[in-house]
Each structure stands twice: as structure tokens, then as C-alpha cells.
Enzyme design. Structure first.
Site, PDB file in Angstrom:
ATOM      1  N   TRP A 180      45.586  37.719  43.617  1.00  0.00           N
ATOM      2  CA  TRP A 180      46.128  38.665  44.600  1.00  0.00           C
ATOM      3  C   TRP A 180      46.129  38.069  45.998  1.00  0.00           C
ATOM      4  O   TRP A 180      46.774  38.594  46.900  1.00  0.00           O
ATOM      5  CB  TRP A 180      45.356  39.981  44.569  1.00  0.00           C
ATOM      6  CG  TRP A 180      43.948  39.947  45.147  1.00  0.00           C
ATOM      7  CD1 TRP A 180      42.967  39.033  44.892  1.00  0.00           C
ATOM      8  CD2 TRP A 180      43.380  40.888  46.067  1.00  0.00           C
ATOM      9  NE1 TRP A 180      41.824  39.339  45.588  1.00  0.00           N
ATOM     10  CE2 TRP A 180      42.046  40.478  46.316  1.00  0.00           C
ATOM     11  CE3 TRP A 180      43.846  42.034  46.705  1.00  0.00           C
ATOM     12  CZ2 TRP A 180      41.179  41.171  47.176  1.00  0.00           C
ATOM     13  CZ3 TRP A 180      42.979  42.725  47.554  1.00  0.00           C
ATOM     14  CH2 TRP A 180      41.670  42.294  47.786  1.00  0.00           C
ATOM     15  N   ASP A 181      45.413  36.970  46.165  1.00  0.00           N
ATOM     16  CA  ASP A 181      45.377  36.261  47.442  1.00  0.00           C
ATOM     17  C   ASP A 181      46.791  36.055  48.000  1.00  0.00           C
ATOM     18  O   ASP A 181      47.027  36.194  49.201  1.00  0.00           O
ATOM     19  CB  ASP A 181      44.734  34.882  47.271  1.00  0.00           C
ATOM     20  CG  ASP A 181      43.354  34.926  46.650  1.00  0.00           C
ATOM     21  OD1 ASP A 181      43.102  35.835  45.829  1.00  0.00           O
ATOM     22  OD2 ASP A 181      42.533  34.050  46.957  1.00  0.00           O
ATOM     23  N   GLU A 231      33.653  42.169  43.963  1.00  0.00           N
ATOM     24  CA  GLU A 231      33.378  41.696  42.606  1.00  0.00           C
ATOM     25  C   GLU A 231      31.896  41.672  42.272  1.00  0.00           C
ATOM     26  O   GLU A 231      31.514  41.217  41.193  1.00  0.00           O
ATOM     27  CB  GLU A 231      34.013  40.319  42.406  1.00  0.00           C
ATOM     28  CG  GLU A 231      35.533  40.378  42.451  1.00  0.00           C
ATOM     29  CD  GLU A 231      36.181  39.011  42.387  1.00  0.00           C
ATOM     30  OE1 GLU A 231      35.449  38.009  42.561  1.00  0.00           O
ATOM     31  OE2 GLU A 231      37.397  38.942  42.177  1.00  0.00           O
ATOM     32  N   LYS A 247      30.239  42.172  48.039  1.00  0.00           N
ATOM     33  CA  LYS A 247      30.662  40.777  48.185  1.00  0.00           C
ATOM     34  C   LYS A 247      31.664  40.615  49.329  1.00  0.00           C
ATOM     35  O   LYS A 247      31.583  39.664  50.107  1.00  0.00           O
ATOM     36  CB  LYS A 247      31.294  40.290  46.875  1.00  0.00           C
ATOM     37  CG  LYS A 247      31.802  38.854  46.930  1.00  0.00           C
ATOM     38  CD  LYS A 247      32.473  38.452  45.624  1.00  0.00           C
ATOM     39  CE  LYS A 247      32.966  37.012  45.681  1.00  0.00           C
ATOM     40  NZ  LYS A 247      33.675  36.609  44.451  1.00  0.00           N
ATOM     41  N   GLN A 248      32.617  41.528  49.418  1.00  0.00           N
ATOM     42  CA  GLN A 248      33.718  41.380  50.369  1.00  0.00           C
ATOM     43  C   GLN A 248      34.307  42.744  50.684  1.00  0.00           C
ATOM     44  O   GLN A 248      33.996  43.735  50.022  1.00  0.00           O
ATOM     45  CB  GLN A 248      34.804  40.485  49.778  1.00  0.00           C
ATOM     46  CG  GLN A 248      35.520  41.097  48.586  1.00  0.00           C
ATOM     47  CD  GLN A 248      36.200  40.082  47.713  1.00  0.00           C
ATOM     48  OE1 GLN A 248      35.554  39.413  46.922  1.00  0.00           O
ATOM     49  NE2 GLN A 248      37.509  39.965  47.848  1.00  0.00           N
TER      50      GLN A 248
END
Length: 780
Positions: free
Chosen positions: A354-355, A496, A608-609
Site C-alpha cells: 500500500w506504500d 501491525e 507500531k505506526q
């Protein structure tokens, strides 16, 4: 320190990244950040001479091979850079003798890598060496090299062995089988190989030129061969201060190249094409080939350069990001897309995530929309793979894979790192349950259409993708009869570190948006071009009952939200999980896994993000300033930023809530992920999404560019350290220049051809302006 940012002078100020001292331990870092490419092939910056800690790599976009029992990966094609240099009998090796001076630098303005060395051998002989290289934007199949060798205090024999080495591997995996080796009478030579599983034929061909004191010579060359290897060795007698030059022109072709698509060809045709290309290029000197390449780069920079009136590093970092975004992107071929590491290394096996759609694509949407379109067409070309994944998982429509290669089928590995406490490999669930990528692709399509107005794309590609992916979500939703709502269970959101969760907020909100937008597109196309809609309906057998189902389900999708606190729970039960103090683990990716087991991490409020914060960015118009602010402050202390995707989003949202210090802090964090002084930050390749995020943080964050109600909005806020920000973008096909100062914003057309211009409505700091042949200025 080994890296310097301030050695560019004059017209090259803030265009040069330098390695100022040689340290073999730092090779992977510089191999990555100094990588060269043109979208067709990427070349890691391994030095000409060999070292133990090197990772030599040349990769061709879209070329995949699968080793038994593993997923497909981007194979490392034969190395054409490496060479052995002997100076009066001593091997040139910087780990021996003494380095008198050393400077290697990447010029991102010109797209050239240069290394200048003065070396004293163990015997005391001093030699000056200069190495130059580029991967051409003017000819996608060409790479050029030039070497100068000058004995400073001795006369003696110089020997060079160079050629093609097909024994390179992907971390030990050999993807190629033997082909042909040829040295032709006219000075050309080549090596051919073929991938083991996918059967892709590859040729690496070259022509060498040698000069002493600027006079061309024809040396006697010894042929050296091995399995998948072909080298040419030559010797030269040099007197003190004489100059030996070697130029090498290399051509690469593969059987999957666009030139050969849908053509009945064999390996002989590919060899002939490569040699014909080499014949044309091989007559030119390095400087001429490089000049053609440099002109292409300068033309690109004229369209995309961003000017920042602030710290020099900020200016350099943005250009570094843009350089790599351009050189890693296969703008020539819509059958492939941008890998998570671009073409700079083996990390993530060359797979697409998806980046691309969420982090990289916006740069191209606003600068080179024709390239953005090709990246989206990749998702159309791989739509059958997404349909297959949906069927195999019991769903309808199209379900995009978490990791994609050339076919669009799922290529995520099943297992990853070993759990520090259990000793067992950690199961990777992303390929099965990190499903938000399907909504991300749809979001990217709509973003592209809003900015470009490209109806033809929507007619031929975008609408079909939207309908098929909406179908998937309609079949994926689960009805909770007791609460009379639709839910999405057992997923992974952007964070994640939280697996198998129910009702991930990012996923649920994006799915509702996806279904709503699919209905909007259906209705728009029904009015705009009914015949096109009928064609799509017939092709995918879309029934009116399905559309009614989408309308019914979208209104009952559960959207997590706490009315009292205004906090959006990341998923069911998140607010009840333990809170861990993560402050000591920030800044060291994965460090928390040395202190906690995987189960402990996934059952705590450890992020995580950006997850909820990511949602607030993408669907920002759906949330109030208060909701954004409260959620940012709730989730920011719990976020490790163990993903390079995260800091740039926090930079943008920091600006969105008016905290410029926070925004600038995260902008700095994003710019140092690859370019910073951490020598272990990017061994396996660049963080492509982070590079796209840097551009977004500048233009969409501090520059305040967004689309609101189909109108271009510009609502900037500059960091305290910036006096100005200038950038260019394309809106509805028209080039626009934006100049931001602390006291004013000006917007103007770049095209002098008034016949090509049309009236454009631009909202600047809340004021609606008509841009029609004139510069619009808003005083702040």
C-alpha cells in the site's frame, strides 16, 4: 562523521550527499542511498573493487523469479560494475595501505555518482583514482562508467579485469542458469542468462574504451571465463603522472521488456536488439552519454524542484527524496509498480505494498500525473489476481494482495523473525488479514481523479476497480444481529503490532468511504456516460441488487467513536489493554521485542505506526479539529514509529492541529530515516514510502495543499525555521506555481500559452480566488 551534507558548492549547493571517509562497515548504507536508477533498472552503489561486507545489486523492474518453497522476488541480475585493479602488482583495496584522501558523492541534480581517491599502497606507491557512473534517463537500458588512474610517484604496470558476473545471488539464492558468453571482434561483449523458474532471458552487453593521456588505445585483452562469468583483462605500462582512462558503456535487456510485449521473439532477437542499441551508444564518449542523461534530469528538476528558505539539510533532504522517487519508479511500463525498497535493494523482495498508493502516488499525482496513472493501471492489470484472492478466501469481487509482484497474486511470506522468548518463527498474518489495502487502492484512484479530472482513466480502469473492490467489502462485512450493525472482524490495520483485531477503526471508516464513493461513481457515470457504465456493468455482471445492498450496508457499518472523550478506539478492546511506557524503545526499531514477547506487545497499547492518526489524515474532512487534536494527543505517546511510514504522517497531522514544533520534529525524523547518520538504517534498501511521505509533509502538510469539495485548497503554515516555501504542482492538467511567505501566499500559472489555460478556482487561506492568466496573491 562519514557522511556530509554541505559539500555542494555554487549551483550544486544542497544537491550533493557525500561520503567523506571509507569504512567497510558502512558500505551497505552508502550502497543504498547512493543507488542509481531510471525506473527500468536500479543499481546499488557497490564500489568497483570488492569487499566482504558488500551487497552488489542490479535489479530490473517487474522481473521476478521464485525459488522452490519461497515467494517470488526481484532477482539480482549479473553484476557489471565489479572489477579488479592491480597497481604495479598490488591489488587496489582501501583496507590496505593508506587513504590519503577520499570523497564519494551523489549529485542528485545530475544523477551521477563520483568517487575520488588518493591511495598509498603498502609498498608506498601513491595513485589517484576517479570513478564516475550513471544509469541513464535518456536510454533506459544504458549505464555508463568512467575511471581515471594516475600513478603519482611511480611508474609501473596497471592491470584491470572487468566484465560480467552472473554468480551474484539474492542473499544466497541463485536465480539464473547459464546462457551464452561472447567477445566480438568489434570490441563488444556480452553475457546471457535465464531465470530458473520464470524463464526470463537476460542479456548484459558492454563496450570498453581505453585512453592514455587522452589518446585512445586498443589494448590486448585476455578473456577470463567461469560459470555465468565473462571478464576481460588488460595491462598498461604507465609512467609517473600519466593518466589511464577506461570508459564502459553497458546495455541491459530482458525478455519481459515492454519493447517485446506481444511479439513473437526468441533470445536471438533480444541479443540483436541489445547489440544494436550498444552499437549506437558505444560510439559516444562518457561525457556525451552523460550529457544526454543530465539534460533529462535538469528538465525534470525544472518541473518538480521545491525551494525551502530554511536549514540547508531540509532543502537537501527534500531533493534527495524526489530524486529517489523518480529513479525508482517504472514510469515507462504500467504492468509494474514501485516496490517498498524501490530498485535499491533486496528488502521485501521487490514486492509492492500500500506504500505505493498512499505514500508514493501523491507525489506523482501532483507533479507527473501521467506516471501516477500508469502506477494505478498496474492495479488494473493485476485485477484478476485480486479476483482470484477474493474467490480463494470465499469472497466476491476483488481483494488486493498485501504484497504483490507481477501477477497480482498474494506474495506475502508466511513466517518472519524468531520470537525471542518462544524461539519459534513469528507467523506473518498480513497476507491473509491486512485487508485495508483494497480500500487504499480505491482511495488512490479517487485522489488521482480529483486532481486530474481524467475521465478516460475512470471509464477504462478506475470504475471497474472501484466496483469490484466494493463488491469484496460488501461480501466481507459481517452482520451483528444483536447490535443491528455490520462489522469487520479478524483484521490487521496499519498498526501491525495488533493482529486479529475486530473493527479496526481505520479499516471500518475506509470501507464505509469506499462503498459510498463506489455508489457516487456509479451515479456520476450514469449521468455522464451511460453507455460506458453499461459496458462495465455487462463486463463484470453487476446487478442493481448489489448496488442496493451496498447502500443498505454502508449506513450500518460500525464506526468506533467515544462521544465523551472524542477518541476513536483503534479496535474493539483497545482502550482496555495495558499501557506500556515505550519512551525507552523509541528510536531503535524492534528494540521492544527484546524486552517483551510478541503476545505481550500485541495485547498492549503499543502501536507500531500511525493507525487512527492515518485515518484522520486520509479522511480529514470527516473529522472536526477537536477530534483530530484529541486523537493525536492520545495516540502519539503510544506510537513507536517502528515503521518508516509513520513520522511523515505525524508531521502532517501535527501541522493540521496547529502544533508546528511537533510537525517539524516529525518532519526531521522522516528526513533522517535513510539520509541520517545512522549507518545501519537502510542496509536492505531505501524506505520508499518514507520518501514519498517527506514530499507529502512539505507540500500537503506545511504547504497546506488538499482537495476539498473538488476545489484546490492551499492553507499553509511554515515551520519557524523556514522563511519561504516554493513548489510547483499540476491541477486539472495545468501547471501552477505556489510561493509561500510568512506574510503572503501567491499562486500563478506556469504556462505562458493562454489558450491552454482555463479559469481555476483556488481556495487560499479560506479565500476563494479565481486564477485566470494572473497571479493571485493573498496577504496573511
Amino acid at each position: 562523521m562519514a557522511i556530509a551534507y554541505n559539500l555542494g558548492k555554487g549551483e550544486y549547493k544542497n544537491w550533493i550527499i557525500s561520503e567523506t571517509e571509507f569504512n567497510e562497515n558502512n558500505l551497505p548504507k552508502f550502497e543504498t542511498i547512493f543507488s542509481l536508477g531510471n525506473g527500468y533498472m536500479g543499481l546499488r552503489a557497490a564500489t568497483e573493487e570488492h569487499y566482504f561486507n558488500e551487497t552488489r545489486g542490479c535489479y530490473v523492474a517487474g522481473m521476478f523469479d521464485r525459488f522452490k518453497g519461497e515467494v517470488a522476488e526481484l532477482p539480482n541480475i549479473p553484476d557489471y560494475v565489479g572489477m579488479e585493479i592491480k597497481l604495479d602488482g598490488e591489488r587496489f583495496n582501501l583496507n590496505q595501505g593508506k587513504i590519503i584522501s577520499y570523497h564519494r558523492y551523489l549529485n542528485v541534480k545530475d544523477g551521477e555518482l563520483v568517487r575520488e581517491v588518493e591511495w598509498q599502497s603498502p609498498a608506498g606507491n601513491i595513485t589517484k583514482l576517479v570513478f564516475k557512473r550513471f544509469v541513464s534517463l535518456a536510454n533506459l537500458h544504458l549505464a555508463g562508467f568512467k575511471i581515471k588512474i594516475i600513478p603519482v610517484n611511480y611508474s609501473g604496470k596497471v592491470a584491470i579485469k572487468t566484465g560480467y558476473n552472473g554468480q551474484v545471488t539474492n542473499s544466497g539464492v541463485q536465480h539464473f542458469v547459464e546462457g551464452d558468453k561472447r567477445v566480438l571482434p568489434d570490441g563488444k561483449s556480452y553475457l546471457t542468462v535465464r531465470t530458473q523458474e520464470s524463464g526470463i532471458f537476460t542479456i548484459v552487453a558492454g563496450k570498453f574504451r581505453f585512453l592514455i593521456n587522452a589518446s585512445e588505445i586498443n589494448p590486448q585483452q585476455q578473456i577470463v571465463t567461469g560459470r555465468r562469468q565473462l571478464f576481460l583483462r588488460s595491462e598498461y605500462e604507465l609512467k609517473e603522472n600519466e593518466c589511464l582512462e577506461m570508459e564502459k558503456c553497458v546495455i541491459v535487456y530482458t525478455g519481459r521488456d515492454l519493447e517485446f510485449k506481444d511479439k513473437d521473439i526468441d533470445s536471438g532477437d533480444i541479443v540483436e536488439t541489445a547489440l544494436t542499441t550498444l552499437d549506437k551508444a558505444g560510439t559516444k564518449r562518457y561525457e556525451e552519454l552523460f550529457s544526454e542523461h543530465r539534460q533529462k534530469w535538469h528538465k525534470l528538476w525544472h518541473e518538480i524542484d521545491i525551494e525551502i528558505g530554511g536549514p540547508d539539510f531540509d532543502q537537501l533532504a527534500v531533493r534527495f527524496a524526489q530524486y529517489h522517487l523518480v529513479q525508482m519508479t517504472p514510469s515507462h511500463d504500467s504492468r509494474i509498480s514501485v516496490a517498498a525498497k524501490g530498485l535499491s535493494g533486496e528488502g521485501y523482495k521487490g514486492h509492492v505494498f500500500w506504500d505505493t498508493e498512499i505514500f508514493i502516488l501523491p507525489f506523482f499525482i501532483y507533479t507527473f500525473p501521467q506516471i501516477a496513472r500508469k502506477l494505478l493501471e498496474y492495479r488494473y492489470h493485476t485485477l484478476d489476481g485480486a479476483r482470484k484472492k477474493a474467490r480463494e478466501n470465499g469472497y466476491k469481487g476483488a481483494m488486493y494482495p498485501w504484497e504483490s509482484a507481477d501477477t497480482g497474486e498474494e506474495t506475502t511470506p508466511e513466517f518472519g523473525e524468531v520470537d525471542i522468548k518462544t524461539g519459534k518463527p513469528i507467523r506473518i498474518w498480513c497476507g491473509e488479514i491486512e485487508q485495508h489495502i483494497t480500500a487504499d487502492v480505491a482511495y488512490a484512484i479517487w485522489h488521482y481523479y480529483q486532481v486530474t479530472g481524467d475521465k478516460e482513466f475512470m471509464y477504462n480502469y478506475g470504475t471497474e476497480i472501484f466496483m469490484e473492490t466494493a463488491r469484496f467489502w460488501a461480501s466481507r462485512l459481517e452482520y451483528n444481529q444483536g447490535l443491528d450493525r455490520y462489522e469487520i472482524k479478524d483484521v490487521i490495520g496499519p498498526d501491525e503490532y495488533s493482529e486479529h483485531v475486530n473493527n479496526n477503526a481505520y479499516t471500518n471508516y475506509m470501507v464505509k468511504w469506499h462503498l459510498e464513493k463506489a455508489i457516487d461513481i456509479y451515479n456520476w457515470l450514469s449521468d455522464d456516460s451511460r453507455d460506458i457504465l453499461e459496458k462495465i456493468i455487462n463486463k463484470i455482471a453487476l446487478k442493481e441488487d448489489e448496488l442496493n445492498e451496498w447502500k443498505k450496508k454502508k449506513d450500518k457499518i460500525y464506526l468506533p467513536f467515544q462521544e465523551d472523550s472524542k477518541v476513536i478506539p483503534q479496535f474493539d478492546g483497545f482502550m482496555d489493554q495495558d499501557v506500556i511506557d515505550i519512551s525507552s524503545y523509541r528510536g531503535d526499531v524492534g528494540a521492544i521485542m527484546k524486552a517483551y514477547s510478541w503476545d505481550e506487545i500485541t495485547s498492549s497499547q503499543v502501536i507500531k505506526q500511525a493507525d487512527v492518526v492515518m485515518l484522520l489524515y486520509l479522511l480529514g474532512e470527516d473529522f472536526s479539529h477537536e477530534v483530530k487534536e484529541k486523537n493525536y494527543h492520545y495516540y502519539e505517546p503510544k506510537t513507536l514509529h517502528d515503521s518508516s511510514l509513520s513520522p511523515s504522517i505525524h508531521a502532517i497531522m501535527g501541522k493540521e492541529i496547529g502544533d508546528l514544533d511537533e510537525a517539524y520534529r516529525y518532519f526531521n525524523k522522516s528526513t533522517t530515516i535513510d539520509l541520517g547518520r545512522n549507518m545501519r538504517s537502510c542496509d536492505a534498501g531505501l524506505h520508499s514510502a518514507s520518501l514519498g511521505g517527506i514530499w507529502q509533509a512539505v507540500v500537503l502538510g506545511f504547504g497546506g495543499v488538499k482537495v476539498k469539495d473538488n476545489v484546490l485548497n492551499i492553507d499553509p503554515m511554515l515551520p519557524e525555521k523556514w522563511d519561504y516555501l516554493n513548489f510547483k504542482l499540476k491541477w486539472q492538467g495545468m501547471p501552477i506555481r505556489v510561493e509561500i511567505r510568512n506574510d503572503r501566499v501567491s499562486v500563478s500559472f506556469l504556462n505562458d500559452d493562454k489558450a491552454m489555460l482555463k479559469d481555476v478556482s483556488v481556495m487560499v487561506k479560506g479565500r476563494n480566488l479565481q486564477l485566470n492568466n494572473n497571479k493571485a496573491v493573498v496577504n496573511l
